[in-house]
Design an enzyme around this catalytic site. Structure first.
Site, PDB file in Angstrom:
ATOM      1  N   GLY A  45       8.196   3.852   9.154  1.00 41.39           N
ATOM      2  CA  GLY A  45       9.157   3.004   9.489  1.00 41.39           C
ATOM      3  C   GLY A  45       8.724   2.132  10.945  1.00 41.39           C
ATOM      4  O   GLY A  45       7.573   2.690  11.620  1.00 41.39           O
ATOM      5  N   GLU A  46       9.304   1.226  11.215  1.00 41.58           N
ATOM      6  CA  GLU A  46       8.944   0.344  12.483  1.00 41.58           C
ATOM      7  C   GLU A  46       9.891   0.553  13.613  1.00 41.58           C
ATOM      8  O   GLU A  46      11.153  -0.004  13.247  1.00 41.58           O
ATOM      9  CB  GLU A  46       8.864  -1.177  11.931  1.00 41.58           C
ATOM     10  CG  GLU A  46       8.804  -2.090  13.154  1.00 41.58           C
ATOM     11  CD  GLU A  46       7.820  -1.921  14.284  1.00 41.58           C
ATOM     12  OE1 GLU A  46       6.620  -1.445  13.737  1.00 41.58           O
ATOM     13  OE2 GLU A  46       8.337  -1.996  15.433  1.00 41.58           O
TER      14      GLU A  46
ATOM     15  N   CYS B 212      -1.279   0.202   4.625  1.00 43.19           N
ATOM     16  CA  CYS B 212      -0.533   1.248   4.832  1.00 43.19           C
ATOM     17  C   CYS B 212       0.519   1.824   3.738  1.00 43.19           C
ATOM     18  O   CYS B 212       0.945   0.953   3.173  1.00 43.19           O
ATOM     19  CB  CYS B 212       0.402   0.962   5.883  1.00 43.19           C
ATOM     20  SG  CYS B 212       1.765   2.362   6.332  1.00 43.19           S
TER      21      CYS B 212
ATOM     22  N   CYS C 183      -2.249   9.007   9.577  1.00 43.69           N
ATOM     23  CA  CYS C 183      -1.749   7.894   9.717  1.00 43.69           C
ATOM     24  C   CYS C 183      -1.954   6.926   8.481  1.00 43.69           C
ATOM     25  O   CYS C 183      -2.817   6.663   7.966  1.00 43.69           O
ATOM     26  CB  CYS C 183      -2.523   6.949  10.779  1.00 43.69           C
ATOM     27  SG  CYS C 183      -2.803   7.606  12.360  1.00 43.69           S
TER      28      CYS C 183
ATOM     29  N   ASN D 192      -7.714   5.692   7.021  1.00 45.33           N
ATOM     30  CA  ASN D 192      -7.285   6.497   6.081  1.00 45.33           C
ATOM     31  C   ASN D 192      -7.160   6.043   4.626  1.00 45.33           C
ATOM     32  O   ASN D 192      -6.220   5.475   4.528  1.00 45.33           O
ATOM     33  CB  ASN D 192      -6.286   7.645   6.393  1.00 45.33           C
ATOM     34  CG  ASN D 192      -6.435   8.077   7.910  1.00 45.33           C
ATOM     35  OD1 ASN D 192      -7.435   8.845   8.269  1.00 45.33           O
ATOM     36  ND2 ASN D 192      -5.510   8.049   8.833  1.00 45.33           N
TER      37      ASN D 192
ATOM     38  N   GLU E 109       9.341  11.976   6.071  1.00 48.74           N
ATOM     39  CA  GLU E 109       8.259  12.774   6.384  1.00 48.74           C
ATOM     40  C   GLU E 109       8.120  12.807   8.037  1.00 48.74           C
ATOM     41  O   GLU E 109       7.977  11.833   8.635  1.00 48.74           O
ATOM     42  CB  GLU E 109       6.951  12.488   5.892  1.00 48.74           C
ATOM     43  CG  GLU E 109       7.043  12.910   4.106  1.00 48.74           C
ATOM     44  CD  GLU E 109       5.670  12.760   3.588  1.00 48.74           C
ATOM     45  OE1 GLU E 109       5.617  13.544   2.418  1.00 48.74           O
ATOM     46  OE2 GLU E 109       4.982  11.558   3.738  1.00 48.74           O
TER      47      GLU E 109
ATOM     48  N   SER F  17       0.198  -2.171  17.231  1.00 43.20           N
ATOM     49  CA  SER F  17      -0.569  -2.229  16.208  1.00 43.20           C
ATOM     50  C   SER F  17      -1.228  -3.649  16.031  1.00 43.20           C
ATOM     51  O   SER F  17      -0.591  -4.429  15.468  1.00 43.20           O
ATOM     52  CB  SER F  17       0.182  -1.717  14.981  1.00 43.20           C
ATOM     53  OG  SER F  17       0.507  -0.302  14.944  1.00 43.20           O
ATOM     54  N   LEU F  18      -2.425  -3.784  16.587  1.00 44.77           N
ATOM     55  CA  LEU F  18      -3.034  -4.882  16.601  1.00 44.77           C
ATOM     56  C   LEU F  18      -3.753  -5.321  15.439  1.00 44.77           C
ATOM     57  O   LEU F  18      -3.707  -6.278  14.816  1.00 44.77           O
ATOM     58  CB  LEU F  18      -3.804  -4.965  18.033  1.00 44.77           C
ATOM     59  CG  LEU F  18      -4.344  -6.546  18.311  1.00 44.77           C
ATOM     60  CD1 LEU F  18      -2.981  -7.243  18.957  1.00 44.77           C
ATOM     61  CD2 LEU F  18      -5.402  -6.472  19.401  1.00 44.77           C
TER      62      LEU F  18
ATOM     63  N   CYS G  10       4.884  13.704  15.022  1.00 44.82           N
ATOM     64  CA  CYS G  10       5.214  12.395  14.644  1.00 44.82           C
ATOM     65  C   CYS G  10       6.199  11.990  13.907  1.00 44.82           C
ATOM     66  O   CYS G  10       6.609  12.785  12.827  1.00 44.82           O
ATOM     67  CB  CYS G  10       3.801  12.132  13.892  1.00 44.82           C
ATOM     68  SG  CYS G  10       3.458  10.347  13.187  1.00 44.82           S
TER      69      CYS G  10
ATOM     70  N   SER H 193       5.021   2.988  18.862  1.00 48.40           N
ATOM     71  CA  SER H 193       4.021   2.458  18.253  1.00 48.40           C
ATOM     72  C   SER H 193       4.746   1.447  17.165  1.00 48.40           C
ATOM     73  O   SER H 193       5.658   1.609  16.614  1.00 48.40           O
ATOM     74  CB  SER H 193       3.287   3.114  17.224  1.00 48.40           C
ATOM     75  OG  SER H 193       2.216   2.534  16.621  1.00 48.40           O
TER      76      SER H 193
ATOM     77  N   CYS I  68       2.190  -3.575   5.858  1.00 52.83           N
ATOM     78  CA  CYS I  68       1.001  -3.600   6.301  1.00 52.83           C
ATOM     79  C   CYS I  68      -0.166  -3.535   5.103  1.00 52.83           C
ATOM     80  O   CYS I  68       0.255  -2.448   4.442  1.00 52.83           O
ATOM     81  CB  CYS I  68       0.679  -2.740   7.534  1.00 52.83           C
ATOM     82  SG  CYS I  68       1.577  -3.204   8.985  1.00 52.83           S
TER      83      CYS I  68
ATOM     84  N   CYS J 163       9.585   1.244   5.024  1.00 47.71           N
ATOM     85  CA  CYS J 163       9.293   0.422   5.923  1.00 47.71           C
ATOM     86  C   CYS J 163       8.896  -1.081   5.524  1.00 47.71           C
ATOM     87  O   CYS J 163       8.662  -1.173   4.248  1.00 47.71           O
ATOM     88  CB  CYS J 163       7.809   0.715   6.796  1.00 47.71           C
ATOM     89  SG  CYS J 163       7.609  -0.385   8.242  1.00 47.71           S
TER      90      CYS J 163
END
Ligand code: SAH
Length: 352
Positions: free
Chosen positions: A158-159, A116, A332, A289, A89, A213-214, A102, A190, A113, A109
């Protein structure tokens, strides 16, 4: 030979190896990226023998739009089908203040997390550079924005630093002055902070804006929320950020997803300020979200504002990310496909 997998220098080498002058690579980049044309027959300034040879021996792979969902706020989510039948996507976010795409860097991924949805898919495979840059070609064509300024954020599936080489190659292709010439300040990468890759990034000539992404201010909590923290810990990440060679006038964005009652207390805010001390930082708060299967709640606007104020009062620059496209599951952390079949109304409904 798939032309979209080639940087211009590769294309020049391929052309000269076939006896053509290198400058045809510049013309090809202009057709593919600046004009959005992949059909060799239309490339009128290329000599006929070269066009014929390209017809015989080259392709221009482009993701296919399998589905398009438009949000009430104008955000548009594209389900794209890749050459091997996998789906990803990409999202078009109008005027934030600049038009933004985006973009995904992997099918799924591996980071998992805790908040997510993409993480729930696991990692199917890396995207190639052509597939990453191809999303931009498709979205430009779909939105009619070709020729207008736009930003890209590598914040889709993805990362990016877990697919370092293809991601950086895609950025070089998009940045090429004979193609889209996307300026580096219009690119934001990111990452959860894959430290060896972050160090490599610091040595690149092409330097995107960096967003980290902390999400947490203690090792234990970050271990739970962002599992890669067990390998590359919070303190090491922050130290790496402090040492990161920033370009003039740039700052690192620290993304912080707010989870009610988990990481949004006054103590969290105080720790965050201490942690980022001495870094040219700005904080971007992302109220969660929510989605089925995500075991956290979105804090109220009051709580979000109180957290933001606690940071701002101590001198941090802070913004709150507006969630765009939540009604179409485009915000997100809400990107998810099952990898094999297109998203249908039925399947989407099952997820909401
Ligand atoms: N892999 C990259 C890009 C991911 S998406 C990264 O982790 O940075 C961009 C941002 O959205 C990340 O900061 C991510 O942590 C955040 N995010 C993920 N799920 C979310 C959710 N459900 N609500 C709000 N933000 C989320």
């Amino acid at each position: 030979m798939d032309l979209v997998e080639l940087e211009r220098s590769d294309l020049e080498a391929a052309l000269t190896a076939r006896g053509y002058p290198a400058y045809h690579a510049r013309q090809l980049f202009a057709w593919l990226y600046r004009r959005g044309v992949g059909d060799f027959a239309r490339m009128s300034d290329l000599p006929k023998p070269l066009r014929d040879e390209l017809e015989r021996s080259a392709v221009v792979s482009t993701p296919i739009v399998a589905q398009k969902d438009v949000s009430r706020d104008g955000t548009t989510k594209f389900l794209l089908k890749l050459a091997d039948g996998r789906f990803i996507e990409s999202v078009y976010i109008p005027e934030t203040p600049a038009d933004t795409f985006c973009i995904s860097t992997q099918v799924g991924c591996a980071m998992k997390c805790a908040f997510c949805l993409t993480g729930k898919m696991g990692l199917t495979r890396n995207l190639s550079a052509g597939e990453i840059a191809g999303q931009v070609r498709v979205l430009l064509a779909e939105t009619g924005l070709l020729g207008q300024p736009f930003n890209i954020v590598l914040m889709g599936m993805g990362e990016p630093l877990h697919n370092y080489d293809e991601t950086m190659k895609a950025l070089r292709i998009l940045h090429d002055e004979h193609g889209l010439a996307l300026p580096e300040r219009r690119i934001t990468l990111s990452t959860v902070g894959v430290l060896p890759a972050l160090e490599r990034l610091g040595n690149e000539t092409l330097m995107p804006n960096l967003a980290i992404s902390l999400h947490s201010t203690t090792e234990d909590q970050r271990d739970a929320l962002v599992p890669v923290n067990r390998k590359y810990g919070l303190q090491d990440l922050v130290d790496a950020c402090r040492a990161f060679p920033l370009k003039r006038r740039r700052r690192i964005t620290f993304e912080y997803v707010l989870l009610e009652g988990v990481n949004d207390t006054p103590a969290d805010a105080r720790r965050l300020v201490t942690l980022l001390h001495g870094i040219k930082a700005k904080v971007n708060l992302i109220p969660l979200n929510e989605a089925a299967g995500i075991p956290f709640d979105r804090p109220s606007d009051e709580r979000v504002n109180a957290f933001a104020k606690a940071l701002a009062d101590r001198g941090l620059t802070v913004s709150v990310r507006k969630s765009r496209g939540r009604d179409i599951r485009a915000a997100c952390g809400q990107l998810i496909v099952d990898g094999a079949t297109p998203s249908t109304g039925q399947r989407a409904a099952g997820l909401l």
